[in-house]
Design a protein around this motif. Structure first.
Motif, short mmCIF file in Angstrom:
data_model
loop_
_atom_site.label_atom_id
_atom_site.label_comp_id
_atom_site.label_asym_id
_atom_site.label_seq_id
_atom_site.Cartn_x
_atom_site.Cartn_y
_atom_site.Cartn_z
N ARG A 1 0.83 -1.20 0.00
CA ARG A 1 0.00 0.00 0.00
C ARG A 1 0.87 1.25 0.00
O ARG A 1 1.85 1.32 0.74
N VAL B 1 1.69 4.55 1.41
CA VAL B 1 1.34 5.20 2.68
C VAL B 1 1.72 6.68 2.69
O VAL B 1 1.16 7.46 3.44
N PRO C 1 -1.92 8.16 -1.11
CA PRO C 1 -1.90 7.15 -0.06
C PRO C 1 -3.18 6.33 -0.09
O PRO C 1 -4.27 6.86 -0.26
N GLY C 2 -3.02 5.01 0.07
CA GLY C 2 -4.16 4.11 0.00
C GLY C 2 -4.15 3.31 -1.29
O GLY C 2 -4.77 2.25 -1.37
N PHE D 1 4.12 0.30 2.23
CA PHE D 1 4.18 -0.69 3.30
C PHE D 1 3.76 -2.02 2.70
O PHE D 1 2.68 -2.12 2.11
N VAL E 1 -13.04 -5.50 6.54
CA VAL E 1 -12.71 -4.42 5.60
C VAL E 1 -13.35 -4.70 4.24
O VAL E 1 -13.91 -3.81 3.60
N LEU F 1 -8.78 2.13 8.68
CA LEU F 1 -7.90 1.06 9.15
C LEU F 1 -6.55 1.65 9.51
O LEU F 1 -5.89 2.27 8.67
N THR G 1 -2.69 0.96 10.75
CA THR G 1 -1.67 -0.09 10.74
C THR G 1 -0.35 0.50 11.21
O THR G 1 0.07 1.55 10.71
N SER H 1 -6.23 9.75 3.70
CA SER H 1 -5.40 8.69 4.27
C SER H 1 -3.98 9.23 4.41
O SER H 1 -3.54 10.02 3.58
N VAL I 1 0.06 9.01 6.98
CA VAL I 1 0.86 8.50 8.09
C VAL I 1 0.86 9.52 9.23
O VAL I 1 1.01 10.72 8.99
N PHE J 1 -0.10 4.18 9.70
CA PHE J 1 -0.81 4.55 8.47
C PHE J 1 -2.30 4.41 8.72
O PHE J 1 -2.78 3.34 9.11
N GLU K 1 -5.77 4.52 6.88
CA GLU K 1 -6.39 4.48 5.55
C GLU K 1 -7.90 4.60 5.70
O GLU K 1 -8.54 3.79 6.35
N PHE L 1 -11.69 4.47 4.41
CA PHE L 1 -12.59 3.92 3.41
C PHE L 1 -13.87 4.75 3.51
O PHE L 1 -14.77 4.45 4.28
#
Lengths: 104, 268
Positions: free
Chosen positions: A22, A24, A34-35, A98, B11, B23, B25, B74, B76, B93, B95, B97
């Motif tokens: 992904r 990031v 990102p995503g 990542f 998800v 999400l 991570t 999204s 970091v 991170f 993200e 949705f």
């Protein structure tokens, strides 16, 4: 993630091991936000993309390594003075990915 | 991380049902309690799934994840080991949705069919609304997610409060009877783009009627009318492209000249 879901579901039904990459973070000019996600299964089949096609080949190599060693890692692609960055983005930006096995 | 928790399956459901969620991570700096790869799935009004390894860290990240989700972004973020701000032990991170942005198209005309097709390609949830049942049929607009037979301003009374900066209202009725109340209602929403179709004369006439109806003249600047970029297209499909191109340019804050005639990075 949405555009690769059907491939992921098919691979999961087939019992394939999958690595997920992904985007990031993006510095400077990068084609995907990102995503953005790309998945690689244990056979080396690919779904999705993380750039405009510049670094996908290198991501496949890194993703298969993640599966083989069962590891997670950050990978950076972009222009740099460092010779180690053999693969770059033609648009001149830097993307941070990542990578991890889809085991969650 | 809690391997027994099927976070990815949740998800998948979330994305398939276009429900909102974020999400988190841990991607760098992980430790024994909070390893890289640890995940926390945050959904509005639902218990979170998973954990990043420490309740204080989870609490801070849940708050930040809901914030990212609200703006549909999204990225970091950095935290101390137990969620402290202004520390960067952990890189996480988040993200989002987010549900797809909405496009409401008022007026069941040929341009509407073309616009609904192009809008679907761009990922919008498309609603077509027209008070005339003969024209507002799903058969005429197969790509629309919903076709509503009602007056546009009555639809906006129901759904207008849900619209935000990512959402779009296109008034294609070019009939003052329909589009004056539709535009008045549209101006009461937080929609990021409001466009109205019509010639320059129609636009002047509509603006005059809107002011007569009590609309603040300053609010008229929110209305993109005549709708669309000056591409010179004529067909419904070409017009749809010019409208969608204008929506993208406005969201990005650009004047939308050709790339050849501008300077700087293509992706900014």
């Amino acid at each position: 993630m949405k555009e690769i879901l059907s491939d992921l579901e098919r691979w999961q039904r087939q019992g394939k091991r999958i690595a997920l990459a992904r985007v990031v973070d993006v510095e400077g000019s990068g084609p995907r936000l990102p995503g953005a996600a790309m998945a690689v299964n244990e056979d080396g089949d690919v779904a999705g993309s993380v750039s405009g096609g510049c670094v996908e080949g290198a991501v496949v190599v890194e993703a298969l390594e993640c599966l083989e060693n069962d590891t997670r890692k950050m990978v950076t692609f972009g222009y740099s003075d460092d010779e180690a960055f053999a693969v770059g983005l033609t648009c001149g930006g830097t993307i941070h990915l990542f990578l991890e096995p889809l085991d969650w | 991380m809690a391997d027994e928790t099927p976070i990815f399956a949740t998800v998948q459901q979330l994305i398939a049902s276009e429900a909102p969620g974020a999400l988190a991570t841990i991607i760098d700096g992980g430790n024994e309690a909070s390893p890289n790869g640890a995940k926390l799935l945050v959904r509005p009004d639902t218990e979170p799934m998973g954990s990043l390894g420490h309740p204080d860290l989870d609490r801070v990240v849940i708050r930040d994840a809901l914030g990212e989700l609200a703006s549909g972004t999204s990225g970091v973020r950095h935290y101390g080991a137990t969620g402290e701000a202004r520390q960067d032990d952990l890189s996480i991170f988040i993200e989002s949705f987010a549900p797809p942005p909405q496009m409401l198209i008022f007026g069941a005309v040929d341009f509407t069919a073309a616009l609904s097709r192009v809008a679907k390609v761009l990922g919008y949830r498309v609603t077509v609304c027209d008070a005339r049942p003969v024209f507002a049929t799903p058969v005429r607009f197969p790509r629309a997610d919903e076709v509503v037979v009602d007056w546009p301003h009555r639809l906006l009374e129901k759904v207008g409060d849900d619209l935000g900066p990512r959402d779009v209202i296109c008034v294609l009725t070019h009939d003052p009877k329909f589009d004056v109340p539709a535009v008045i209602s549209a101006l009461k929403t937080d929609a990021g783009y409001i466009g109205a179709m019509g010639s320059r004369r129609t636009t002047e006439d509509r603006n005059r009627r809107l002011i007569e109806e009590g609309v603040n003249p300053d609010d008229l600047t929110r209305i993109m009318a005549p709708i669309g970029l000056d591409l010179g297209g004529r067909t419904p499909e070409e017009t749809a492209i010019s409208i969608c191109a204008e929506i993208i340019a406005m969201r990005a804050g650009r004047l939308a000249p050709s790339l050849r005639d501008s300077e700087g990075d293509i992706h900014r």
